[in-house]
Design a protein around this motif. Structure first.
Motif, PDB file in Angstrom:
ATOM      1  N   THR A   1      12.972  41.876  93.881  1.00 31.49           N
ATOM      2  CA  THR A   1      13.247  40.812  92.914  1.00 31.49           C
ATOM      3  C   THR A   1      12.054  39.867  92.789  1.00 31.49           C
ATOM      4  N   VAL A   2      11.675  39.237  93.899  1.00 35.49           N
ATOM      5  CA  VAL A   2      10.585  38.258  93.862  1.00 35.49           C
ATOM      6  C   VAL A   2       9.267  38.930  93.478  1.00 35.49           C
ATOM      7  N   GLY A   3       8.932  40.049  94.155  1.00 33.30           N
ATOM      8  CA  GLY A   3       7.678  40.744  93.855  1.00 33.30           C
ATOM      9  C   GLY A   3       7.586  41.218  92.410  1.00 33.30           C
ATOM     10  N   PRO A   4       8.593  41.937  91.896  1.00 34.34           N
ATOM     11  CA  PRO A   4       8.535  42.373  90.502  1.00 34.34           C
ATOM     12  C   PRO A   4       8.447  41.223  89.500  1.00 34.34           C
TER      13      PRO A   4
ATOM     14  N   ILE B   1       2.105  38.042  86.368  1.00 29.79           N
ATOM     15  CA  ILE B   1       0.669  38.326  86.491  1.00 29.79           C
ATOM     16  C   ILE B   1       0.195  39.146  85.294  1.00 29.79           C
ATOM     17  N   PHE B   2       0.975  40.164  84.929  1.00 26.85           N
ATOM     18  CA  PHE B   2       0.603  41.034  83.816  1.00 26.85           C
ATOM     19  C   PHE B   2       0.483  40.241  82.515  1.00 26.85           C
TER      20      PHE B   2
ATOM     21  N   ILE C   1      11.812  41.602  86.480  1.00 28.94           N
ATOM     22  CA  ILE C   1      10.631  41.991  85.710  1.00 28.94           C
ATOM     23  C   ILE C   1      10.653  41.381  84.321  1.00 28.94           C
ATOM     24  N   LEU C   2      11.781  41.474  83.653  1.00 27.83           N
ATOM     25  CA  LEU C   2      11.856  40.977  82.279  1.00 27.83           C
ATOM     26  C   LEU C   2      11.673  39.467  82.219  1.00 27.83           C
ATOM     27  N   LEU C   3      12.257  38.731  83.154  1.00 24.93           N
ATOM     28  CA  LEU C   3      12.074  37.286  83.153  1.00 24.93           C
ATOM     29  C   LEU C   3      10.667  36.907  83.590  1.00 24.93           C
ATOM     30  N   GLY C   4      10.047  37.732  84.441  1.00 27.70           N
ATOM     31  CA  GLY C   4       8.647  37.520  84.769  1.00 27.70           C
ATOM     32  C   GLY C   4       7.755  37.716  83.554  1.00 27.70           C
ATOM     33  N   LEU C   5       8.060  38.729  82.749  1.00 27.38           N
ATOM     34  CA  LEU C   5       7.304  38.943  81.514  1.00 27.38           C
ATOM     35  C   LEU C   5       7.499  37.800  80.533  1.00 27.38           C
ATOM     36  N   GLU C   6       8.622  37.099  80.652  1.00 38.21           N
ATOM     37  CA  GLU C   6       8.850  35.934  79.797  1.00 38.21           C
ATOM     38  C   GLU C   6       8.200  34.669  80.365  1.00 38.21           C
ATOM     39  N   GLY C   7       7.520  34.810  81.505  1.00 36.77           N
ATOM     40  CA  GLY C   7       6.755  33.699  82.054  1.00 36.77           C
ATOM     41  C   GLY C   7       7.410  32.946  83.183  1.00 36.77           C
TER      42      GLY C   7
ATOM     43  N   LEU D   1       7.602  37.386  75.332  1.00 37.31           N
ATOM     44  CA  LEU D   1       6.494  37.504  76.273  1.00 37.31           C
ATOM     45  C   LEU D   1       5.815  36.155  76.471  1.00 37.31           C
ATOM     46  N   GLY D   2       5.646  35.771  77.720  1.00 36.82           N
ATOM     47  CA  GLY D   2       5.013  34.493  78.020  1.00 36.82           C
ATOM     48  C   GLY D   2       5.827  33.307  77.570  1.00 36.82           C
TER      49      GLY D   2
END
Length: 649
Positions: A107-110, A116-117, A154-160, A186-187
């Motif tokens: 969860t945290v890592g992804p 980062i991406f 992952i999806l929420l990470g891609l949303e920033g 994204l972002g």
């Protein structure tokens, strides 16, 4: 035209589609130029470069093998560390980081990888050109990712979003909106179409060669052209690396933008030739003043400089650019989140944890039973409710009011979501009174301090299982052990809580560093011995240190803590961080206290050193079947039958 660009960021290597006049070196579909070191094992031909190829590729991917992946069972080795030049020292605030449940590696890592991406795409002015993103999960991430909330992360990470600052209460609704509306911001601002069924692939039977927790992100433009791709590996504890950062830069820096990080946290190599068990004479420029590579070298440092383990770690933190005030504030912040997590867990009004197991929360009921005058006004069976955020850090509030639940029903879900347990119970077997061996009369035992210890650990892991705010210590799956033992010390042992918190966390961090360098803290590499086992060892050391033990006794406590967790497998039922994870944290906390007590009573007489135990754990991890490494392919995950919520037709 595909070219390879080396980026300055610690966690990134992107393959970019740039203009033909770009000064960067061309990377062809057949390979890399002989004079350029490959930045990625990803071959461009594996990705479509136009819409027709994209459609064909999607149709073929389901039945084809990834050229960069290998069968999951072939990745069985945890890297040996004897020849490595890195020291073990990292920042305690990288090892203990604030995140979100239920898993640090899933969860945290992804989530961090996704951010980062996107951050790199924005810096390279590519974000506006992206029309769709493809995500491929490998190995353990694919096998148990759904139960570990990997897609959401992952999806929420891609949303920033960031694991430390995201509002955990908004995660379910935001994820549901992405699935229903089929678009992604994204972002946080660039809208693209995203179809979960089409754009996320699950390769549970394959792994990328670096680590079993591998993921690949690929961004495509208007005409299906590949704009950028990158592979990330979540190596446990929320740390994210890829092949480039693993080789060249600091594997252990846990962040997104290394330009804002003190230089000492970005490099770990040292060239001093030191005999085993001896610290280097003079630290190199930019390095911490007390680098250590093993338990023996750490012990030698404490003896040479007349310092405790906590003092060694503290002075190393100063070299990372922190002031005395910042170190103290960060340690208190970590403890505050841990303590709040316990409070939320014991006061939750929710009856069940998410997931089709229908597992009933037990911490509120256990805590209510233990209320024997520890807190004022808590004597009635109906307890007063508390307001959100009204309780200061360092204290526990009572659970919200609810009716008393009979003990024989409290541990078993009785709804259609859980096991089908009949309400009518069989008659209790008492035993025959016409027998030479008479039955024992029913009785209850009460060991208040140890019962609180178990309750604290269960509370933390129930919060973790529900996706709440958590401290990776050193992982989320084992996040209940260290807070429970530290709370035990603060409530029942210490007469100076702040001093105990500082000593405990810094000492535990040193032990965690040794495991991270010498073995692993990833269940996908080493099973649950790498999570609960390591957390137990860290907590044992912290407890012994708070009891005034010598550094040698502290290391002995850590050894006992891990020795009796060797071989512990990770086989979560239904891929959820619930069974056996929650109870296992409770037992890990009890083991930690017992291990510390044994070391304190042993007068430094022991047969196994911590370094030998860490190496034994590494070898055990190498020999362990992939079925027991967070894949839910065997063990309890196979023998326990889960009632389906829908007809299997």
């Amino acid at each position: 035209m595909l070219v390879a660009a080396r980026l300055g960021r610690a966690q990134t290597r992107l393959c970019l589609a740039l203009a033909p006049k770009s000064p960067l070196v061309l990377r062809t579909a057949r390979g890399h130029p002989p004079n350029i070191r490959a930045l990625s094992s990803t071959v461009p031909r594996a990705h479509p470069i136009n819409k027709l190829a994209l459609k064909t590729q999607e149709e073929e991917e389901e039945n084809s093998s990834d050229p960069d992946a290998i069968p999951a069972h072939e990745l069985s080795a945890v890297s040996a560390h004897e020849a490595r030049s890195e020291h073990a020292v990292i920042s305690a605030f990288d090892l203990f980081s604030i995140g979100v449940g239920p898993s640090s590696s899933h969860t945290v890592g992804p989530m961090r990888a996704g951010k980062i991406f996107i951050t790199d795409l924005a810096e390279l002015n590519l974000l506006e050109k992206v029309k769709t993103v493809k995500i491929t999960l490998y190995g353990s991430l694919a096998a148990t990712g759904k139960g570990h909330h990997t897609p959401q992360a992952i999806l929420l990470g891609l949303e920033g979003s960031d694991p430390e600052t995201i509002d955990t209460g908004t995660i379910p609704s935001r994820y549901a909106a992405i699935l229903d509306n089929k678009y992604l911001m994204l972002g946080g601002w660039h809208r693209i179409s995203y179809d979960m069924d089409r754009d996320m692939l699950w390769r549970w039977d394959q792994v990328l060669k670096t680590h079993p927790n591998g993921m690949r992100f690929s961004a495509f433009g208007e005409d299906g052209d590949l704009l950028a791709t990158n592979e990330y590996f979540s190596v446990g504890g929320g740390f994210v690396v890829n092949e480039k950062t693993k080789v060249d830069e600091n594997l252990f820096y846990k962040g997104v933008d290394k330009s804002v990080v003190h230089g000492a946290r970005l490099h770990q190599t040292h060239s001093s030739d030191v005999a085993p068990g001896e610290p280097p004479a003079e630290p190199e420029p930019g390095q911490p003043p007390y680098p250590f590579v093993s338990g023996d070298s750490l012990l030698a440092l404490t003896q040479k400089h007349n310092m405790t383990i906590a003092q060694v770690v503290y002075d190393n933190e100063l070299s990372f650019g922190y002031t005395h005030e910042e170190i103290h504030q960060k340690l208190m912040r970590i403890w505050s989140v841990m303590d709040d997590c316990i409070r939320i867990g014991v006061s939750s009004a929710e009856e069940k944890l998410p997931g089709r197991l229908g597992l009933r929360r037990r911490a509120p009921m256990l805590y209510r039973r233990l209320m024997r005058g520890f807190y004022p006004g808590l004597t009635a069976p109906i307890l007063p409710a508390i307001g959100a955020g009204s309780m200061p850090s360092g204290s526990i509030s009572p659970p919200e009011g609810e009716e008393y639940t009979q003990p024989d029903k409290a541990f078993f879900p009785d709804s259609a979501e859980g096991r089908n347990i009949s309400v009518a119970r069989a008659a209790r077997v008492v035993g025959s009174f016409m027998h030479p061996v008479l039955p024992m009369p029913p009785r209850k035992t009460m060991i208040p301090a140890m019962d609180f210890l178990s309750c604290y650990a269960i509370a933390v892991n129930e919060v973790n299982a529900s996706g709440g705010r958590i401290v990776t210590s050193p992982t989320n799956g084992a996040a209940g052990v260290i807070p429970a033992v530290l709370k035990y010390i603060v409530e029942f042992v210490s007469d100076d809580p702040e001093k105990s918190v500082v000593t405990f966390l810094l000492t535990a961090a040193a032990i965690g560093m040794l495991f991270k360098r010498g073995s692993t803290i990833s269940a996908a590499e080493g099973g649950c011995q790498a999570e609960v086992g390591v957390a137990c060892s860290m907590a044992s050391a912290g407890f012994a240190a708070c009891m005034g033990a010598t550094p040698e006794t502290v290391l002995q406590a850590a050894e006992i803590g891990i020795e009796h967790n060797l071989g512990l497998t990770c086989d979560p039922i239904d891929g959820l961080v619930q069974v056996p994870c929650i109870e296992r944290n409770s037992l890990g906390a009890v083991k930690a206290v017992t291990a510390a007590q044994l070391s304190l009573a042993s007068s430094n007489v022991y047969s196994v050193t911590l370094d030998e135990a860490i190496e034994a754990m590494r070898l055990t991890a190498v020999d362990m079947s992939v079925k027991y490494k967070e894949t839910s392919l065997s063990g309890l995950a196979r023998t326990v039958k889960i009632p389906l919520t829908v007809p299997a037709c």
